[in-house]
Motif scaffolding. Structure first.
Motif, mmCIF file in Angstrom:
data_model
loop_
_atom_site.group_PDB
_atom_site.id
_atom_site.type_symbol
_atom_site.label_atom_id
_atom_site.label_comp_id
_atom_site.label_asym_id
_atom_site.label_seq_id
_atom_site.Cartn_x
_atom_site.Cartn_y
_atom_site.Cartn_z
ATOM 1 N N ILE A 13 -0.790 7.538 2.951
ATOM 2 C CA ILE A 13 -0.798 6.362 3.816
ATOM 3 C C ILE A 13 0.523 6.261 4.563
ATOM 4 O O ILE A 13 1.489 6.974 4.244
ATOM 5 C CB ILE A 13 -1.031 5.056 3.016
ATOM 6 C CG1 ILE A 13 0.123 4.846 2.017
ATOM 7 C CG2 ILE A 13 -2.377 5.071 2.323
ATOM 8 C CD1 ILE A 13 0.091 3.497 1.326
ATOM 9 N N SER A 53 2.996 3.195 5.474
ATOM 10 C CA SER A 53 3.407 1.793 5.454
ATOM 11 C C SER A 53 4.468 1.555 6.527
ATOM 12 O O SER A 53 4.923 2.498 7.187
ATOM 13 C CB SER A 53 3.957 1.412 4.077
ATOM 14 O OG SER A 53 2.938 1.383 3.111
ATOM 15 N N ILE A 107 3.765 7.436 2.535
ATOM 16 C CA ILE A 107 3.744 7.414 1.066
ATOM 17 C C ILE A 107 2.557 8.248 0.579
ATOM 18 O O ILE A 107 1.448 8.131 1.101
ATOM 19 C CB ILE A 107 3.622 5.981 0.523
ATOM 20 C CG1 ILE A 107 4.757 5.105 1.065
ATOM 21 C CG2 ILE A 107 3.653 5.980 -0.999
ATOM 22 C CD1 ILE A 107 4.633 3.649 0.664
ATOM 23 N N THR A 117 3.883 8.194 -7.103
ATOM 24 C CA THR A 117 4.140 7.801 -5.712
ATOM 25 C C THR A 117 5.321 8.607 -5.195
ATOM 26 O O THR A 117 6.347 8.736 -5.856
ATOM 27 C CB THR A 117 4.437 6.299 -5.600
ATOM 28 O OG1 THR A 117 5.478 5.939 -6.521
ATOM 29 C CG2 THR A 117 3.201 5.485 -5.927
ATOM 30 N N HIS A 135 7.739 9.320 -1.674
ATOM 31 C CA HIS A 135 8.127 8.809 -0.359
ATOM 32 C C HIS A 135 9.597 9.102 -0.124
ATOM 33 O O HIS A 135 10.284 9.626 -1.013
ATOM 34 C CB HIS A 135 7.873 7.292 -0.284
ATOM 35 C CG HIS A 135 8.510 6.531 -1.406
ATOM 36 N ND1 HIS A 135 9.778 5.995 -1.337
ATOM 37 C CD2 HIS A 135 8.053 6.240 -2.667
ATOM 38 C CE1 HIS A 135 10.071 5.402 -2.473
ATOM 39 N NE2 HIS A 135 9.051 5.529 -3.308
ATOM 40 N N VAL A 161 10.930 1.451 -0.776
ATOM 41 C CA VAL A 161 9.681 0.755 -0.441
ATOM 42 C C VAL A 161 9.794 -0.660 -0.996
ATOM 43 O O VAL A 161 9.816 -0.862 -2.215
ATOM 44 C CB VAL A 161 8.451 1.470 -1.035
ATOM 45 C CG1 VAL A 161 7.173 0.727 -0.655
ATOM 46 C CG2 VAL A 161 8.383 2.913 -0.546
ATOM 47 N N TYR A 221 7.803 -3.259 -1.218
ATOM 48 C CA TYR A 221 6.795 -3.873 -2.085
ATOM 49 C C TYR A 221 6.703 -3.190 -3.446
ATOM 50 O O TYR A 221 6.208 -3.778 -4.403
ATOM 51 C CB TYR A 221 5.424 -3.960 -1.399
ATOM 52 C CG TYR A 221 4.821 -2.661 -0.911
ATOM 53 C CD1 TYR A 221 4.090 -1.851 -1.753
ATOM 54 C CD2 TYR A 221 4.929 -2.295 0.426
ATOM 55 C CE1 TYR A 221 3.486 -0.692 -1.306
ATOM 56 C CE2 TYR A 221 4.336 -1.128 0.900
ATOM 57 C CZ TYR A 221 3.615 -0.329 0.028
ATOM 58 O OH TYR A 221 3.026 0.825 0.484
ATOM 59 N N LEU A 250 -2.206 -0.551 -2.641
ATOM 60 C CA LEU A 250 -2.736 -0.434 -1.279
ATOM 61 C C LEU A 250 -2.851 -1.798 -0.608
ATOM 62 O O LEU A 250 -2.679 -1.922 0.609
ATOM 63 C CB LEU A 250 -4.095 0.267 -1.304
ATOM 64 C CG LEU A 250 -4.076 1.749 -1.676
ATOM 65 C CD1 LEU A 250 -5.497 2.313 -1.693
ATOM 66 C CD2 LEU A 250 -3.207 2.547 -0.705
ATOM 67 N N HIS A 293 0.435 -2.539 0.579
ATOM 68 C CA HIS A 293 0.642 -1.712 1.779
ATOM 69 C C HIS A 293 0.114 -2.427 3.025
ATOM 70 O O HIS A 293 0.786 -2.466 4.070
ATOM 71 C CB HIS A 293 -0.049 -0.362 1.576
ATOM 72 C CG HIS A 293 -0.482 0.309 2.835
ATOM 73 N ND1 HIS A 293 0.396 0.811 3.767
ATOM 74 C CD2 HIS A 293 -1.729 0.556 3.321
ATOM 75 C CE1 HIS A 293 -0.280 1.359 4.761
ATOM 76 N NE2 HIS A 293 -1.565 1.202 4.516
ATOM 77 N N SER A 298 2.362 -5.176 4.120
ATOM 78 C CA SER A 298 3.556 -4.756 4.853
ATOM 79 C C SER A 298 3.339 -4.858 6.365
ATOM 80 O O SER A 298 4.264 -5.182 7.114
ATOM 81 C CB SER A 298 3.953 -3.328 4.461
ATOM 82 O OG SER A 298 3.059 -2.360 4.976
ATOM 83 N N HIS A 334 -6.036 4.467 8.933
ATOM 84 C CA HIS A 334 -6.280 4.164 7.528
ATOM 85 C C HIS A 334 -7.743 3.794 7.266
ATOM 86 O O HIS A 334 -8.148 3.681 6.106
ATOM 87 C CB HIS A 334 -5.377 3.015 7.053
ATOM 88 C CG HIS A 334 -3.940 3.403 6.924
ATOM 89 N ND1 HIS A 334 -3.064 3.364 7.979
ATOM 90 C CD2 HIS A 334 -3.221 3.853 5.865
ATOM 91 C CE1 HIS A 334 -1.867 3.750 7.571
ATOM 92 N NE2 HIS A 334 -1.929 4.056 6.303
#
Length: 324
Positions: free
Chosen positions: A82, A84, A98, A109, A111, A115, A117, A144, A147, A150, A200
């Motif tokens: 995804i 974000s 991410i 995860t 990235h 991040v 969140y 998600l 996400h 965000s 998405h």
């Protein structure tokens, strides 16, 4: 930032795990392991997936941040990619790709950078939590959903800026070049959000498909459907934000037209005033003799006084009629 591993237990015995000791850690049925890798470095990723004995992990694809959001299914895990977003200094929007590697009772995860969140979730769930009672699909649904939030947060900042510009435009305190520069920036930001978020749809559609539900053997079908609805709401919010930005230009055009009308109205009044004074001076300055002019000892001052009286009368009428 370092690689972190959190083990959530349904009994509430949540704790951090040393990555070096992860191989000796047995993850039970009522536990959930979340490993967060804040660097897209090949050696780190390979070390983590090797520790969990994952096979056929697409490390090369994970290192590529330019992919389209998608869901890939493998033998003993699936991958979700995804994009974000986060706002920097309320002036610039940055995309944040991410990767999620999701297995039976673990989530990885991957990235670059921080991040927000993720940190907020950890801060809100300090101490004993009930996250261990969640299956991985429910946990992924939570991430998600954050996400999607965000994007909502960036949209809120855009709407706040639009409200500020609305007030400034109505007060007439904004120069044209400043307004156009701000309009271009806001429209570019909304276009970026739309360009990054719309792909998405493939992710949320894939998660809500019946074949994916059979693959995961999860009871979270309703959660995925709610997530898909949340996605559609975010799409509507982005489209609405674009319309809001465009309406700002309409407001500015209307305000500019109104200011031009006022200017023309005042210019017309001044023309009428000057014309009236010119007519009065022309009549009194005509080249023929009238007994009144011979009798008046203060002809010049009478002329000036008459002109001033005319100005006062016309100005009073203009104020009453709201011409000026």
């Amino acid at each position: 930032m370092e690689v972190t591993a959190y083990l959530y237990d349904s009994d509430g015995n949540d704790r951090n795990i040393d990555l070096e000791k992860l191989e000796n850690e047995k993850i039970g049925e009522n536990q959930l392991l979340w490993i967060n890798i804040p660097h897209r470095k090949e050696e780190i990723i390979e070390k983590v997936v090797s520790t969990l004995s994952l096979r056929n992990v697409p490390v090369k694809s994970i290192l590529n941040e330019t992919e389209r959001p998608k869901v890939d299914i493998f033998d003993d895990f699936y991958r979700i990619f995804i994009i974000s977003v986060k706002a920097e200094n309320s002036e610039k929007v940055k995309k944040l790709p991410i990767d999620f590697l999701v297995g039976k009772n673990f989530v990885i995860t991957i990235h670059n950078g921080n991040v927000d969140y993720f940190d907020e979730l950890r801060e809100s769930e300090k101490g004993e939590t009930n996250l261990g009672e969640l299956d991985v699909e429910s946990f992924i649904t939570t991430l998600l959903d954050l996400h999607i939030v965000s994007y909502f947060r960036v949209l809120e900042e855009i709407e706040e800026r639009v409200d500020e510009l609305d007030e400034t435009v109505l007060q007439g305190d904004l120069e044209t070049h400043e307004f156009l520069a701000e309009m271009v920036r806001l429209r570019q930001t909304v276009s970026k959000l739309r360009r990054w978020f719309m792909p998405h749809r493939d992710v949320f559609y894939a998660l809500s498909r019946p074949d994916f539900q059979q693959l995961t053997e999860s009871d979270s079908a309703e959660s995925f459907r709610m997530l898909d609805q949340h996605f559609e709401s975010a799409v509507d919010a982005i489209e609405s934000s674009r319309d809001t930005v465009l309406s700002l230009f309409e407001l500015y055009a209307t305000k500019s037209a109104q200011m031009m009308n006022v200017f023309i109205q005042r210019l017309t009044f001044i023309t009428l005033l000057v014309g009236g004074l010119g007519a009065l001076a022309g009549i009194w300055g005509m080249n023929f003799e009238v007994e009144y002019f011979k009798a008046a000892e203060y002809g010049f001052w009478l002329t000036i006084g008459s002109m001033l009286l005319l100005v006062i009368i016309l100005t009073t009428i203009g104020k009453i009629k709201k011409w000026i």
